[in-house]
Design an enzyme around this catalytic site. Sequence first.
Site, PDB file in Angstrom:
ATOM      1  N   GLY A  39       7.619  11.789   1.267  1.00  0.00           N
ATOM      2  CA  GLY A  39       6.186  10.823   1.317  1.00  0.00           C
ATOM      3  C   GLY A  39       6.856   9.724   1.978  1.00  0.00           C
ATOM      4  O   GLY A  39       6.686   9.454   3.387  1.00  0.00           O
ATOM      5  N   THR A  84      -5.586  19.374  -1.803  1.00  0.00           N
ATOM      6  CA  THR A  84      -5.032  18.236  -3.002  1.00  0.00           C
ATOM      7  C   THR A  84      -6.072  18.124  -4.061  1.00  0.00           C
ATOM      8  O   THR A  84      -7.268  18.105  -3.897  1.00  0.00           O
ATOM      9  CB  THR A  84      -4.837  16.993  -2.232  1.00  0.00           C
ATOM     10  OG1 THR A  84      -3.965  16.831  -1.093  1.00  0.00           O
ATOM     11  CG2 THR A  84      -4.277  15.912  -3.246  1.00  0.00           C
ATOM     12  N   SER A 126      -1.911  14.840   7.077  1.00  0.00           N
ATOM     13  CA  SER A 126      -3.031  14.465   6.241  1.00  0.00           C
ATOM     14  C   SER A 126      -4.546  14.407   6.554  1.00  0.00           C
ATOM     15  O   SER A 126      -4.659  14.206   7.866  1.00  0.00           O
ATOM     16  CB  SER A 126      -2.614  13.031   5.503  1.00  0.00           C
ATOM     17  OG  SER A 126      -3.700  12.366   5.028  1.00  0.00           O
ATOM     18  N   TYR A 162       0.780  -1.218  -0.044  1.00  0.00           N
ATOM     19  CA  TYR A 162      -0.031  -0.141  -0.133  1.00  0.00           C
ATOM     20  C   TYR A 162       0.925   1.224  -0.028  1.00  0.00           C
ATOM     21  O   TYR A 162       0.690   2.185  -0.639  1.00  0.00           O
ATOM     22  CB  TYR A 162      -0.966  -0.016   1.083  1.00  0.00           C
ATOM     23  CG  TYR A 162      -1.534   1.302   1.590  1.00  0.00           C
ATOM     24  CD1 TYR A 162      -2.364   1.862   0.700  1.00  0.00           C
ATOM     25  CD2 TYR A 162      -1.020   2.136   2.497  1.00  0.00           C
ATOM     26  CE1 TYR A 162      -2.918   3.086   1.002  1.00  0.00           C
ATOM     27  CE2 TYR A 162      -1.627   3.335   2.817  1.00  0.00           C
ATOM     28  CZ  TYR A 162      -2.670   3.864   1.994  1.00  0.00           C
ATOM     29  OH  TYR A 162      -3.200   5.218   2.351  1.00  0.00           O
ATOM     30  N   ALA A 165      -1.442   9.361   4.332  1.00  0.00           N
ATOM     31  CA  ALA A 165      -2.741   8.990   5.199  1.00  0.00           C
ATOM     32  C   ALA A 165      -2.189   7.700   6.161  1.00  0.00           C
ATOM     33  O   ALA A 165      -1.243   6.917   6.184  1.00  0.00           O
ATOM     34  CB  ALA A 165      -3.448   8.159   4.341  1.00  0.00           C
ATOM     35  N   HIS A 210       1.404  12.921  -6.650  1.00  0.00           N
ATOM     36  CA  HIS A 210       0.803  12.150  -5.615  1.00  0.00           C
ATOM     37  C   HIS A 210       1.490  10.723  -5.483  1.00  0.00           C
ATOM     38  O   HIS A 210       1.195   9.703  -5.166  1.00  0.00           O
ATOM     39  CB  HIS A 210      -0.771  11.650  -6.006  1.00  0.00           C
ATOM     40  CG  HIS A 210      -1.646  11.509  -4.637  1.00  0.00           C
ATOM     41  ND1 HIS A 210      -2.626  12.409  -4.369  1.00  0.00           N
ATOM     42  CD2 HIS A 210      -1.549  10.709  -3.563  1.00  0.00           C
ATOM     43  CE1 HIS A 210      -3.412  11.993  -3.478  1.00  0.00           C
ATOM     44  NE2 HIS A 210      -2.755  10.833  -2.962  1.00  0.00           N
ATOM     45  N   LYS A 269      -2.186  21.496  -4.119  1.00  0.00           N
ATOM     46  CA  LYS A 269      -1.222  20.253  -4.185  1.00  0.00           C
ATOM     47  C   LYS A 269      -1.542  19.248  -5.261  1.00  0.00           C
ATOM     48  O   LYS A 269      -2.751  18.847  -5.278  1.00  0.00           O
ATOM     49  CB  LYS A 269      -1.238  19.467  -2.796  1.00  0.00           C
ATOM     50  CG  LYS A 269      -0.471  17.886  -3.157  1.00  0.00           C
ATOM     51  CD  LYS A 269      -0.164  17.370  -1.585  1.00  0.00           C
ATOM     52  CE  LYS A 269       0.810  16.051  -1.650  1.00  0.00           C
ATOM     53  NZ  LYS A 269      -0.042  14.985  -1.981  1.00  0.00           N
ATOM     54  N   TYR A 296      -8.827  17.428   1.575  1.00  0.00           N
ATOM     55  CA  TYR A 296      -9.765  17.137   0.023  1.00  0.00           C
ATOM     56  C   TYR A 296     -11.019  18.050   0.255  1.00  0.00           C
ATOM     57  O   TYR A 296     -11.684  17.598   0.965  1.00  0.00           O
ATOM     58  CB  TYR A 296     -10.075  15.797  -0.059  1.00  0.00           C
ATOM     59  CG  TYR A 296      -8.698  14.926  -0.033  1.00  0.00           C
ATOM     60  CD1 TYR A 296      -7.920  14.733  -1.466  1.00  0.00           C
ATOM     61  CD2 TYR A 296      -8.435  13.767   0.692  1.00  0.00           C
ATOM     62  CE1 TYR A 296      -6.879  13.773  -1.841  1.00  0.00           C
ATOM     63  CE2 TYR A 296      -7.019  13.068   0.478  1.00  0.00           C
ATOM     64  CZ  TYR A 296      -6.597  13.014  -0.696  1.00  0.00           C
ATOM     65  OH  TYR A 296      -5.462  12.198  -0.689  1.00  0.00           O
TER      66      TYR A 296
HETATM   67  C1  LIG Z   1       0.834   5.793   1.478  1.00  0.00           C
HETATM   68  C2  LIG Z   1       0.654   7.078   0.813  1.00  0.00           C
HETATM   69  C3  LIG Z   1      -0.503   7.833   1.378  1.00  0.00           C
HETATM   70  C4  LIG Z   1      -0.760   8.962   0.968  1.00  0.00           C
HETATM   71  N1  LIG Z   1      -1.852   9.767   1.242  1.00  0.00           N
HETATM   72  C5  LIG Z   1      -1.910  11.029   1.062  1.00  0.00           C
HETATM   73  C6  LIG Z   1      -3.063  12.062   1.330  1.00  0.00           C
HETATM   74  O1  LIG Z   1      -3.570  11.360   2.253  1.00  0.00           O
HETATM   75  N2  LIG Z   1      -3.208  12.987   1.014  1.00  0.00           N
HETATM   76  C7  LIG Z   1      -2.408  13.652  -0.091  1.00  0.00           C
HETATM   77  O2  LIG Z   1      -2.488  14.589  -0.627  1.00  0.00           O
HETATM   78  N3  LIG Z   1      -1.387  12.819  -0.618  1.00  0.00           N
HETATM   79  C8  LIG Z   1      -1.211  11.608  -0.130  1.00  0.00           C
HETATM   80  N4  LIG Z   1      -0.276  10.720  -0.535  1.00  0.00           N
HETATM   81  C9  LIG Z   1       0.850  11.507  -1.431  1.00  0.00           C
HETATM   82  C10 LIG Z   1       1.879  12.172  -0.996  1.00  0.00           C
HETATM   83  O3  LIG Z   1       1.567  13.394  -0.362  1.00  0.00           O
HETATM   84  C11 LIG Z   1       3.170  12.796  -1.903  1.00  0.00           C
HETATM   85  O4  LIG Z   1       2.528  13.444  -2.856  1.00  0.00           O
HETATM   86  C12 LIG Z   1       3.945  11.511  -2.425  1.00  0.00           C
HETATM   87  O5  LIG Z   1       4.192  10.423  -1.529  1.00  0.00           O
HETATM   88  C13 LIG Z   1       5.349  12.037  -2.672  1.00  0.00           C
HETATM   89  O6  LIG Z   1       6.111  11.159  -3.142  1.00  0.00           O
HETATM   90  P1  LIG Z   1       7.291  10.238  -2.505  1.00  0.00           P
HETATM   91  O7  LIG Z   1       6.349   9.390  -1.784  1.00  0.00           O
HETATM   92  O8  LIG Z   1       7.942   9.696  -3.664  1.00  0.00           O
HETATM   93  O9  LIG Z   1       7.977  11.067  -1.525  1.00  0.00           O
HETATM   94  C14 LIG Z   1       0.002   9.678  -0.131  1.00  0.00           C
HETATM   95  C15 LIG Z   1       1.394   8.808  -0.508  1.00  0.00           C
HETATM   96  C16 LIG Z   1       1.421   7.765   0.003  1.00  0.00           C
HETATM   97  C17 LIG Z   1       2.738   6.950  -0.373  1.00  0.00           C
END
Ligand SMILES: Cc1cc2nc3c(=O)[nH]c(=O)nc-3n(C[C@H](O)[C@H](O)[C@H](O)COP(=O)(O)O)c2cc1C
Length: 356
Positions: A299, A154, A106, A24, A79, A245, A221, A128
Amino acid sequence: MEHLALQELEAEAKRCLDPKIADYIAGGADDELTVRANRAAYARVGLVPRVLTGAGQPDLRVTLFGQTASMPVLISPTAFHKLAHEEGECATARAARRAGVILIASMASTVALEQVAAAAGKTWFQLYLQPDLGWTEDLVRRAEAAGCTALVITVDSPVFGHRSRDARNGFNDLPAGMRCENLRETVGSTSRVRSIVFSPELSWKELSWLRERTALKLVLKGLAHPADAKLAVACGVDGILVSNHGGRQLDTVPSTLDLLPPIVEAVDGAIPVFLDGGIRRGTDVVKALALGATAVGVGRPVLWALAMDGEQGVLDMLETLRAETERALALTGFRCPGQLNTGILRMQPAEEPWWN
Ligand SMILES: Cc1cc2nc3c(=O)[nH]c(=O)nc-3n(C[C@H](O)[C@H](O)[C@H](O)COP(=O)(O)O)c2cc1C
């Protein structure tokens, strides 16, 4: 002992995570081409250092919307931190405070935003926009009251991306006992939990609605197109976080490093531009900043570090990235992040601009 480099954390974290949860976190949409592109982009850019600049000791501090962070690195919103560690977002928030960085909390968190913001100090709240605007406004008021200084909206999620690994693993719900704590609402005496609605109906109209209702800084974002960057500026947005994302929404979106220059050009200095996706090394931070980002977000490494060693793990990860960024800055001949520019970059020959 030397800490692990950020990309080494994934393999280590896998050893202490349920394989479905590890998938995940690591996974992306469809064929995961964008996940890979985010990383590959950094290998296509070379750094050509300046020498004998007398730059002095590196100073990574940056001021973002009036708040000083110890380095130009943000914790991107991810998340459900309790999937990685029992202390969840509280542990991440404490690490952010100790490192002096801004946490983007988040909306989909397993700890209520008030608790996260109190533990983190410098907090931006990721939202969101929900079609139920009254409920959205309530959440905005909670973020304001909790001391968050910015809302990160986002906008890359009109629908949920197709995560192939989760589909294969049948991973589509939180484990028993875990829930999205910001979505709890009390109606009369019965308490129920909403789920986040991803709505393709939302438009700039709702964003203008939000702009009129809050004095918090607004960061969009998930912007990828320079035409949308111009609309964002016109709408009174205070910052843009260039993001795909982490490759989890629309597959085949170019890497964020490739998306960045046309957006920086479109914005023309009116508001700061941030970037996330694939940042794993101090040299990655330096390249993104040289191309015009004011700060970058991480992230997945946060979740891997959290899974391995909770608060201390996240702090170690951030300190590793800090040490690498300081070193990369000094080795390229600069002292401050704001001095970086494209003069030190050797890019692969440019293709025709794709955004016209
Ligand atoms: C497990 C996971 C959950 C995420 N949940 C959210 C979220 O709740 N809201 C959001 O705007 N982006 C979410 N993202 C995107 C991250 O904010 C971010 O854009 C991304 O992970 C950046 O890339 P990186 O993981 O390569 O650093 C999530 C990413 C991952 C991997």
